[in-house]
Design a protein around this motif. Structure first.
Motif, PDB file in Angstrom:
ATOM      1  N   LEU A  49     -19.374  22.557  37.828  1.00 59.31           N
ATOM      2  CA  LEU A  49     -19.931  21.354  38.455  1.00 59.31           C
ATOM      3  C   LEU A  49     -21.439  21.252  38.252  1.00 59.31           C
ATOM      4  O   LEU A  49     -21.965  20.164  38.023  1.00 59.31           O
ATOM      5  CB  LEU A  49     -19.593  21.330  39.946  1.00 59.31           C
ATOM      6  N   LYS A  50     -22.145  22.382  38.338  1.00 57.17           N
ATOM      7  CA  LYS A  50     -23.597  22.365  38.126  1.00 57.17           C
ATOM      8  C   LYS A  50     -23.922  21.935  36.702  1.00 57.17           C
ATOM      9  O   LYS A  50     -24.852  21.162  36.484  1.00 57.17           O
ATOM     10  CB  LYS A  50     -24.196  23.741  38.423  1.00 57.17           C
ATOM     11  N   CYS A  51     -23.167  22.417  35.753  1.00 50.96           N
ATOM     12  CA  CYS A  51     -23.403  22.059  34.358  1.00 50.96           C
ATOM     13  C   CYS A  51     -23.154  20.571  34.135  1.00 50.96           C
ATOM     14  O   CYS A  51     -23.982  19.876  33.547  1.00 50.96           O
ATOM     15  CB  CYS A  51     -22.524  22.911  33.453  1.00 50.96           C
ATOM     16  N   VAL A  52     -22.034  20.064  34.606  1.00 51.84           N
ATOM     17  CA  VAL A  52     -21.713  18.649  34.428  1.00 51.84           C
ATOM     18  C   VAL A  52     -22.736  17.778  35.152  1.00 51.84           C
ATOM     19  O   VAL A  52     -23.228  16.796  34.596  1.00 51.84           O
ATOM     20  CB  VAL A  52     -20.278  18.326  34.897  1.00 51.84           C
ATOM     21  N   SER A  53     -23.084  18.138  36.377  1.00 56.62           N
ATOM     22  CA  SER A  53     -24.005  17.305  37.143  1.00 56.62           C
ATOM     23  C   SER A  53     -25.408  17.268  36.558  1.00 56.62           C
ATOM     24  O   SER A  53     -26.151  16.321  36.794  1.00 56.62           O
ATOM     25  CB  SER A  53     -24.044  17.755  38.606  1.00 56.62           C
ATOM     26  N   SER A  54     -25.781  18.267  35.764  1.00 53.54           N
ATOM     27  CA  SER A  54     -27.109  18.265  35.144  1.00 53.54           C
ATOM     28  C   SER A  54     -27.095  17.594  33.758  1.00 53.54           C
ATOM     29  O   SER A  54     -28.064  17.685  33.027  1.00 53.54           O
ATOM     30  CB  SER A  54     -27.657  19.692  35.036  1.00 53.54           C
ATOM     31  N   GLU A  55     -25.972  16.921  33.421  1.00 47.11           N
ATOM     32  CA  GLU A  55     -25.830  16.174  32.169  1.00 47.11           C
ATOM     33  C   GLU A  55     -25.985  17.077  30.947  1.00 47.11           C
ATOM     34  O   GLU A  55     -26.540  16.685  29.923  1.00 47.11           O
ATOM     35  CB  GLU A  55     -26.832  15.015  32.086  1.00 47.11           C
ATOM     36  N   THR A  56     -25.471  18.290  31.058  1.00 45.64           N
ATOM     37  CA  THR A  56     -25.592  19.265  29.984  1.00 45.64           C
ATOM     38  C   THR A  56     -24.255  19.401  29.261  1.00 45.64           C
ATOM     39  O   THR A  56     -23.235  19.636  29.901  1.00 45.64           O
ATOM     40  CB  THR A  56     -26.001  20.637  30.559  1.00 45.64           C
ATOM     41  N   PRO A  57     -24.246  19.280  27.927  1.00 45.54           N
ATOM     42  CA  PRO A  57     -23.000  19.557  27.192  1.00 45.54           C
ATOM     43  C   PRO A  57     -22.562  20.993  27.477  1.00 45.54           C
ATOM     44  O   PRO A  57     -23.398  21.882  27.636  1.00 45.54           O
ATOM     45  CB  PRO A  57     -23.395  19.387  25.726  1.00 45.54           C
ATOM     46  N   LEU A  58     -21.252  21.206  27.546  1.00 47.64           N
ATOM     47  CA  LEU A  58     -20.789  22.553  27.874  1.00 47.64           C
ATOM     48  C   LEU A  58     -19.687  23.025  26.959  1.00 47.64           C
ATOM     49  O   LEU A  58     -18.910  22.246  26.432  1.00 47.64           O
ATOM     50  CB  LEU A  58     -20.341  22.633  29.337  1.00 47.64           C
ATOM     51  N   LEU A  59     -19.677  24.318  26.787  1.00 45.87           N
ATOM     52  CA  LEU A  59     -18.592  25.039  26.133  1.00 45.87           C
ATOM     53  C   LEU A  59     -17.998  25.886  27.237  1.00 45.87           C
ATOM     54  O   LEU A  59     -18.699  26.647  27.895  1.00 45.87           O
ATOM     55  CB  LEU A  59     -19.128  25.899  24.985  1.00 45.87           C
ATOM     56  N   PHE A  60     -16.716  25.728  27.470  1.00 48.62           N
ATOM     57  CA  PHE A  60     -16.080  26.261  28.678  1.00 48.62           C
ATOM     58  C   PHE A  60     -15.182  27.450  28.368  1.00 48.62           C
ATOM     59  O   PHE A  60     -14.234  27.332  27.592  1.00 48.62           O
ATOM     60  CB  PHE A  60     -15.266  25.140  29.331  1.00 48.62           C
ATOM     61  N   LEU A  61     -15.485  28.572  28.972  1.00 46.98           N
ATOM     62  CA  LEU A  61     -14.629  29.754  28.884  1.00 46.98           C
ATOM     63  C   LEU A  61     -13.976  29.956  30.237  1.00 46.98           C
ATOM     64  O   LEU A  61     -14.533  30.570  31.136  1.00 46.98           O
ATOM     65  CB  LEU A  61     -15.444  30.983  28.483  1.00 46.98           C
ATOM     66  N   GLY A  62     -12.821  29.378  30.365  1.00 43.86           N
ATOM     67  CA  GLY A  62     -12.084  29.447  31.612  1.00 43.86           C
ATOM     68  C   GLY A  62     -10.605  29.375  31.339  1.00 43.86           C
ATOM     69  O   GLY A  62     -10.111  29.955  30.380  1.00 43.86           O
ATOM     70  N   ASP A  63      -9.929  28.638  32.166  1.00 42.19           N
ATOM     71  CA  ASP A  63      -8.477  28.543  32.080  1.00 42.19           C
ATOM     72  C   ASP A  63      -8.039  27.675  30.901  1.00 42.19           C
ATOM     73  O   ASP A  63      -8.689  26.689  30.556  1.00 42.19           O
ATOM     74  CB  ASP A  63      -7.917  27.976  33.384  1.00 42.19           C
TER      75      ASP A  63
END
Length: 146
Positions: A51-65
């Motif tokens: 949520l912090k990454c998305v809310s800061s308008e930052t592209p993300l690469l996600f290592l999760g489920d």
């Protein structure tokens, strides 16, 4: 950074408060690799890191489920999160990690305008639709419990 202090091990309230803060490094990152707590193939679990990454308008690469990004786009109305989200469809976690690291290594060779535009759209979507998304999810979960 204060959050790394071993003194906080005994003060979970302060540790949690500090973990919720979006810091300067997050605000000025060109992209983030978000590592979730315990990735699995049987459920989706998101924490404040996502949520912090998305809310800061930052592209993300996600290592999760497995298939988290696919689920968020298909059922919750989000856009692509990075320049290439296909790694999310890889069921083997080790291969997903390898794919994410390859995308990170080559991040700036991708056309990025759409990636940054989508990051902004995702932040706006989270801000304007969070309550609706949350309530719909809770209603579905309650129906499954009946």
């Amino acid at each position: 950074h204060k959050i790394h202090s071993l003194d906080l091990d005994m003060d979970i309230v302060e540790l949690q408060r500090l973990a919720q803060i979006v810091d300067e490094k997050q605000l000025h990152s060109l992209f983030e690799i978000v590592c979730e707590t315990s990735p699995s193939n049987s459920h989706i679990f998101l924490t404040e890191k996502f949520l912090k990454c998305v809310s800061s308008e930052t592209p993300l690469l996600f290592l999760g489920d497995y298939k988290t990004l696919t689920t968020l786009k298909t059922y919750y109305g989000f856009n692509d999160f990075g320049p290439d989200d296909t790694y999310d469809l890889e069921p083997d976690y080790n291969k997903r990690v390898e794919n994410v690291l390859n995308i990170a290594k080559n991040f700036f060779s991708h056309p990025l305008q759409k990636t940054y535009d989508n990051a902004k759209r995702n932040a706006e979507h989270l801000f304007s639709k969070f309550d609706q998304i949350h309530d719909n999810y809770v209603e579905k979960a309650l129906l499954c419990m009946k």
